[in-house]
Design a protein around this motif. Structure first.
Motif, PDB file in Angstrom:
ATOM      1  N   ARG A 178      33.124 -47.054   3.213  1.00 11.94           N
ATOM      2  CA  ARG A 178      32.006 -46.649   4.073  1.00 11.94           C
ATOM      3  C   ARG A 178      30.673 -47.017   3.428  1.00 11.94           C
ATOM      4  NH1 ARG A 178      33.176 -40.368   5.933  1.00 11.94           N
ATOM      5  NH2 ARG A 178      34.801 -40.771   7.525  1.00 11.94           N
ATOM      6  N   TRP A 179      30.586 -46.738   2.120  1.00 13.18           N
ATOM      7  CA  TRP A 179      29.347 -47.028   1.392  1.00 13.18           C
ATOM      8  C   TRP A 179      29.060 -48.532   1.369  1.00 13.18           C
ATOM      9  CZ3 TRP A 179      28.820 -49.637  -3.388  1.00 13.18           C
ATOM     10  CH2 TRP A 179      27.525 -49.625  -3.932  1.00 13.18           C
ATOM     11  N   ILE A 180      30.076 -49.336   1.117  1.00 20.89           N
ATOM     12  CA  ILE A 180      29.891 -50.791   1.115  1.00 20.89           C
ATOM     13  C   ILE A 180      29.393 -51.262   2.477  1.00 20.89           C
ATOM     14  CG2 ILE A 180      31.118 -53.005   1.003  1.00 20.89           C
ATOM     15  CD1 ILE A 180      32.927 -51.757  -1.148  1.00 20.89           C
ATOM     16  N   LYS A 190      38.247 -50.704  -9.869  1.00 24.92           N
ATOM     17  CA  LYS A 190      37.107 -51.544 -10.230  1.00 24.92           C
ATOM     18  C   LYS A 190      36.015 -51.421  -9.162  1.00 24.92           C
ATOM     19  CE  LYS A 190      39.895 -53.400 -13.383  1.00 24.92           C
ATOM     20  NZ  LYS A 190      39.814 -53.204 -14.828  1.00 24.92           N
ATOM     21  N   ASN A 191      36.250 -52.063  -8.017  1.00 20.23           N
ATOM     22  CA  ASN A 191      35.241 -52.074  -6.954  1.00 20.23           C
ATOM     23  C   ASN A 191      35.594 -51.208  -5.759  1.00 20.23           C
ATOM     24  OD1 ASN A 191      33.045 -53.731  -7.727  1.00 20.23           O
ATOM     25  ND2 ASN A 191      34.314 -55.549  -7.511  1.00 20.23           N
ATOM     26  N   LEU A 192      36.770 -50.578  -5.773  1.00 19.56           N
ATOM     27  CA  LEU A 192      37.231 -49.921  -4.552  1.00 19.56           C
ATOM     28  C   LEU A 192      37.333 -48.411  -4.649  1.00 19.56           C
ATOM     29  CD1 LEU A 192      38.321 -50.004  -1.703  1.00 19.56           C
ATOM     30  CD2 LEU A 192      40.582 -50.537  -2.624  1.00 19.56           C
ATOM     31  N   SER A 193      37.897 -47.889  -5.721  1.00 20.02           N
ATOM     32  CA  SER A 193      38.173 -46.460  -5.758  1.00 20.02           C
ATOM     33  C   SER A 193      38.416 -46.018  -7.190  1.00 20.02           C
ATOM     34  CB  SER A 193      39.395 -46.139  -4.887  1.00 20.02           C
ATOM     35  OG  SER A 193      39.687 -44.754  -4.881  1.00 20.02           O
ATOM     36  N   MET A 194      38.845 -44.777  -7.322  1.00 21.34           N
ATOM     37  CA  MET A 194      39.318 -44.277  -8.599  1.00 21.34           C
ATOM     38  C   MET A 194      40.721 -44.839  -8.857  1.00 21.34           C
ATOM     39  SD  MET A 194      39.972 -40.467  -7.078  1.00 21.34           S
ATOM     40  CE  MET A 194      40.610 -39.693  -8.542  1.00 21.34           C
ATOM     41  N   ALA A 195      41.205 -44.704 -10.083  1.00 18.19           N
ATOM     42  CA  ALA A 195      42.544 -45.183 -10.416  1.00 18.19           C
ATOM     43  C   ALA A 195      43.590 -44.399  -9.636  1.00 18.19           C
ATOM     44  CB  ALA A 195      42.783 -45.038 -11.913  1.00 18.19           C
ATOM     45  N   LEU A 253      38.659 -50.168   7.683  1.00 15.07           N
ATOM     46  CA  LEU A 253      37.492 -50.659   6.949  1.00 15.07           C
ATOM     47  C   LEU A 253      37.839 -51.861   6.078  1.00 15.07           C
ATOM     48  CD1 LEU A 253      35.854 -47.247   6.005  1.00 15.07           C
ATOM     49  CD2 LEU A 253      34.773 -49.061   7.363  1.00 15.07           C
ATOM     50  N   VAL A 254      39.030 -51.848   5.468  1.00 18.14           N
ATOM     51  CA  VAL A 254      39.479 -53.025   4.707  1.00 18.14           C
ATOM     52  C   VAL A 254      39.517 -54.239   5.625  1.00 18.14           C
ATOM     53  CG1 VAL A 254      41.423 -54.094   3.508  1.00 18.14           C
ATOM     54  CG2 VAL A 254      40.783 -51.733   2.979  1.00 18.14           C
ATOM     55  N   LYS A 255      40.109 -54.065   6.796  1.00 16.09           N
ATOM     56  CA  LYS A 255      40.228 -55.176   7.743  1.00 16.09           C
ATOM     57  C   LYS A 255      38.863 -55.632   8.238  1.00 16.09           C
ATOM     58  CE  LYS A 255      44.920 -54.221   9.411  1.00 16.09           C
ATOM     59  NZ  LYS A 255      45.767 -53.876  10.585  1.00 16.09           N
ATOM     60  N   GLU A 256      37.975 -54.686   8.494  1.00 13.72           N
ATOM     61  CA  GLU A 256      36.646 -55.041   8.990  1.00 13.72           C
ATOM     62  C   GLU A 256      35.821 -55.766   7.941  1.00 13.72           C
ATOM     63  OE1 GLU A 256      32.541 -52.844  10.581  1.00 13.72           O
ATOM     64  OE2 GLU A 256      34.378 -51.677  10.316  1.00 13.72           O
ATOM     65  N   LEU A 257      35.759 -55.211   6.741  1.00  9.75           N
ATOM     66  CA  LEU A 257      34.904 -55.779   5.704  1.00  9.75           C
ATOM     67  C   LEU A 257      35.398 -57.144   5.234  1.00  9.75           C
ATOM     68  CD1 LEU A 257      34.240 -52.530   3.661  1.00  9.75           C
ATOM     69  CD2 LEU A 257      32.525 -53.845   4.929  1.00  9.75           C
ATOM     70  N   LEU A 258      36.708 -57.315   5.143  1.00  7.67           N
ATOM     71  CA  LEU A 258      37.275 -58.586   4.692  1.00  7.67           C
ATOM     72  C   LEU A 258      37.606 -59.526   5.849  1.00  7.67           C
ATOM     73  CD1 LEU A 258      39.612 -57.437   1.785  1.00  7.67           C
ATOM     74  CD2 LEU A 258      37.648 -58.968   1.594  1.00  7.67           C
TER      75      LEU A 258
END
Length: 355
Positions: free
Chosen positions: A246-248, A190-195, A55-60
């Motif tokens: 997934r949500w993004i 920040k925009n990706l996940s929990m700490a 998903l990182v690769k797909e979205l970016l």
């Protein structure tokens, strides 16, 4: 009373993402076990990290030849890992705030560091302009968004050397041309996940050139070779990241995130500029869409605490500015709603009407 979370980080997450992560902590995939207690070597978790990476690769739109890593230590550890792996003799840094300065401090342990430009003398109220990138450095390092001061670089720079970016607080808020970077790193809270997890996107063919022995855990090649599985990864934060990615994607991807970011920021900045009680703290052309910083106008300085108390009573959470800046900071990351921004604006209007 409904709460609106404007905290700078760890920060707001979409409610569905939180609920799905909570479900997995109680019972992952119907296994009767928590994701927090299963083996990270299991096929069930391997599927999670594989999907998160995809998903990182797909979205970016990450090009071929790059690896996506999920590591621990936060961006602060990356301040050290970047020069450990990339600095041969000399590196250039753009000083736009506290985190850029911390990154520079670590790099000086490994070689010469050139500060190409700085806005420190103006308390980092703008992004430096008209600077020249030296051509004899191993890389240029930038911090794209500055959470404390509220400035942001919202374009991919064209420079004649390798480009490395700390995108901790604005990654996944807009499209990025990854091909212009040799490495991108981001603390996830920040925009990706929990700490607890850091995402690193690194170009494979630039690794292994540093003229030093690198400790195993600090060598990016270790984690590339083992698919982020050299040691036990931060399992729950990676699962949370997968759900958030997934949500993004469901929201329309990074173009949709960028559009919403601009809408949210416009709502709040317009009120800051209109309201006689407040003023923004940075130059308008460099305003961050992620961290909106503002203070009371000088003649109303005594109203700072009363407004903070008033806003808190209205359900505004985390709007107090960083201690080095003062005033207020509304962090409007991906999961912040238009409704939340409008609620903050109404709060500012109502407070103005009382004073």
């Amino acid at each position: 009373m409904k709460k609106y979370n404007f905290t700078a980080g760890p920060c707001i997450l979409n409610r569905t993402v939180i609920e799905k992560t909570a479900e997995a902590i109680l019972d992952f995939n119907g296994m009767g076990l928590s994701i927090a207690e299963i083996s990270h070597r299991s096929k069930d978790f391997q599927a999670v990290i594989d999907e998160a990476e995809a998903l990182v690769k797909e979205l970016l739109e990450v090009p071929e030849g790059y690896s996506v890593l999920f590591l621990g230590g936060g961006a602060s550890l990356e301040f050290c890992m970047i020069p450990y792996n990339f600095l041969i003799k000399k590196a250039a840094y753009l000083n736009t705030g506290v985190w850029a300065k911390k990154a520079m401090k670590e790099a000086k342990l490994f070689g010469e560091v050139v500060e190409v430009a700085s806005s420190a003398d103006a308390n980092y109220t703008f992004i430096p302009k008209d600077w020249t990138c030296p051509t004899d450095v191993d890389y240029l390092h930038i911090t794209t968004n500055n959470t404390i001061y509220g400035t942001e670089i919202r374009k991919d720079l064209d420079v004649p050397v390798r480009l490395i970016a700390d995108m901790s607080s604005d990654i996944f808020s807009r499209p990025v041309d990854v091909s212009k970077y040799d490495a991108i790193y981001a603390g996830a809270q920040k925009n990706l996940s929990m700490a607890g997890v850091t995402v690193v996107i690194v170009k494979n063919d630039v690794l292994g050139r540093a003229p030093r022995e690198i400790p195993t855990m600090l060598d990016y090649r270790t984690h590339v070779d083992k698919g982020s599985m050299f040691n036990t990864p931060p399992v729950v934060p990676i699962y949370c990241a997968m759900q958030n990615l997934r949500w993004i994607k469901e929201q329309g991807g990074l173009k949709a995130m960028d559009k919403l970011a601009q809408q949210r920021a416009e709502i709040v900045y317009n009120e800051i500029d209109r309201n006689k009680l407040f003023r923004g703290t940075v130059e308008k052309e460099d305003r961050s869409l992620m961290n909106i910083c503002f203070v009371m106008n000088d003649e109303y300085a005594e109203l700072e605490k009363p407004f903070f108390d008033f806003a808190t009573e209205r359900g505004m959470v985390g709007i107090k500015g960083h201690r080095s800046v003062g005033g207020f900071r509304a962090s409007t990351y991906n999961a912040m709603t238009i409704e939340g921004c409008e609620a903050l604006v109404q709060c500012m209007k109502d407070f103005e009407a009382q004073h």
